[in-house]
Design a protein around this motif. Structure first.
Motif, mmCIF file in Angstrom:
data_model
loop_
_atom_site.group_PDB
_atom_site.id
_atom_site.type_symbol
_atom_site.label_atom_id
_atom_site.label_comp_id
_atom_site.label_asym_id
_atom_site.label_seq_id
_atom_site.Cartn_x
_atom_site.Cartn_y
_atom_site.Cartn_z
ATOM 1 N N ASP A 113 0.984 -1.094 -0.131
ATOM 2 C CA ASP A 113 -0.499 0.099 0.056
ATOM 3 C C ASP A 113 1.013 1.214 0.112
ATOM 4 O O ASP A 113 0.041 2.436 0.864
ATOM 5 N N SER A 114 2.303 1.431 -0.035
ATOM 6 C CA SER A 114 3.120 2.349 -0.575
ATOM 7 C C SER A 114 2.680 3.366 -1.398
ATOM 8 O O SER A 114 1.852 3.302 -2.353
ATOM 9 N N ARG A 115 2.584 5.231 -0.789
ATOM 10 C CA ARG A 115 2.601 6.013 -2.053
ATOM 11 C C ARG A 115 3.821 6.789 -2.457
ATOM 12 O O ARG A 115 4.211 6.856 -1.254
ATOM 13 N N SER A 116 3.451 7.102 -3.033
ATOM 14 C CA SER A 116 4.459 8.669 -3.112
ATOM 15 C C SER A 116 5.013 9.510 -2.063
ATOM 16 O O SER A 116 5.942 9.987 -2.616
ATOM 17 N N ASN A 117 4.322 9.748 -1.934
ATOM 18 C CA ASN A 117 4.279 10.507 0.076
ATOM 19 C C ASN A 117 5.219 9.971 1.147
ATOM 20 O O ASN A 117 5.867 9.987 2.146
ATOM 21 N N ASP A 118 5.038 8.328 0.811
ATOM 22 C CA ASP A 118 5.973 7.658 2.113
ATOM 23 C C ASP A 118 7.475 8.065 1.555
ATOM 24 O O ASP A 118 7.888 7.903 0.655
ATOM 25 N N HIS A 119 8.416 7.558 2.651
ATOM 26 C CA HIS A 119 9.484 8.244 3.329
ATOM 27 C C HIS A 119 10.732 7.231 2.589
ATOM 28 O O HIS A 119 11.415 8.079 1.834
ATOM 29 N N TRP A 120 10.336 5.720 1.721
ATOM 30 C CA TRP A 120 11.322 5.158 1.350
ATOM 31 C C TRP A 120 10.506 5.323 -0.283
ATOM 32 O O TRP A 120 11.276 4.658 -1.039
ATOM 33 N N PHE A 121 9.839 6.008 -0.529
ATOM 34 C CA PHE A 121 9.224 6.247 -1.941
ATOM 35 C C PHE A 121 10.495 6.377 -2.923
ATOM 36 O O PHE A 121 11.218 8.048 -2.255
ATOM 37 N N GLN A 122 11.473 6.041 -3.983
ATOM 38 C CA GLN A 122 12.029 6.535 -5.123
ATOM 39 C C GLN A 122 11.773 6.387 -6.564
ATOM 40 O O GLN A 122 10.644 6.274 -6.595
ATOM 41 N N HIS A 123 12.137 7.126 -7.522
ATOM 42 C CA HIS A 123 11.837 7.493 -8.274
ATOM 43 C C HIS A 123 12.715 7.763 -9.285
ATOM 44 O O HIS A 123 14.079 8.122 -9.067
ATOM 45 N N ILE A 124 12.591 7.322 -10.566
ATOM 46 C CA ILE A 124 13.935 8.563 -11.718
ATOM 47 C C ILE A 124 13.279 8.934 -12.856
ATOM 48 O O ILE A 124 12.312 7.741 -13.082
ATOM 49 N N ALA A 125 13.433 9.208 -13.700
ATOM 50 C CA ALA A 125 12.837 10.409 -14.927
ATOM 51 C C ALA A 125 13.536 10.031 -16.039
ATOM 52 O O ALA A 125 15.124 10.037 -15.721
ATOM 53 N N ILE A 126 13.297 9.358 -17.236
ATOM 54 C CA ILE A 126 13.920 8.506 -18.307
ATOM 55 C C ILE A 126 13.275 9.737 -19.474
ATOM 56 O O ILE A 126 11.481 9.020 -19.230
#
Length: 141
Positions: A113-126
């Motif tokens: 149930d992770s969401r983008s405002n969780d502290h462990w959230f990561q993303h990479i823009a390509i």
């Protein structure tokens, strides 16, 4: 892992600690060290082989290196006793990422149930030329 690769890896691993120290220094009015560049962005993965395959076969990254490391130096670096890691460095254009799998001890999976405002959230823009085609390709994988 050669000394240069280890230094680059340890610099990336220590980035968050350094960022906290810089913010602390700035809050006290001290001059911060000027950063010059980012050599790589590190991402912890659960399955290095699967992740490398995805990044290289689907996203077009080039695999630069892969190594397995352990020992006291890495225990101090990660703060994890008995650590054993597999690390792959990948490149896309001029940018590099490091994918790290903890072989021992294994970490916890990201909660479903992770969401983008969780502290462990990561993303990479390509950057892609055709967003619709990229979306279709990603949906197949």
């Amino acid at each position: 892992m050669n000394r240069r690769a280890w230094l680059a890896w340890s610099a990336g691993a220590a980035l968050s600690l350094a960022a906290c120290q810089v913010l602390d220094a700035q809050s006290r009015g001290n001059q911060a060290v000027e950063a010059e560049a980012v050599t790589a962005v590190g991402i912890t993965v659960g399955d290095l082989d699967r992740s490398v395959e995805f990044f290289t076969q689907v996203l077009g990254f080039e695999k630069l290196s892969e190594t397995e490391v352990d020992g006291a130096a890495y225990e101090r670096l990660t703060g994890v006793f008995g650590v054993r890691l597999r690390v792959a460095r990948l490149r896309l254009g001029e940018e590099q990422i490091e994918l790290t799998q903890y072989l021992a001890p294994e970490g916890r999976p990201i909660p479903a149930d992770s969401r983008s405002n969780d502290h462990w959230f990561q993303h990479i823009a390509i950057v892609v030329r055709d967003m619709d085609e990229a979306y279709r390709l990603l949906r197949r994988h």
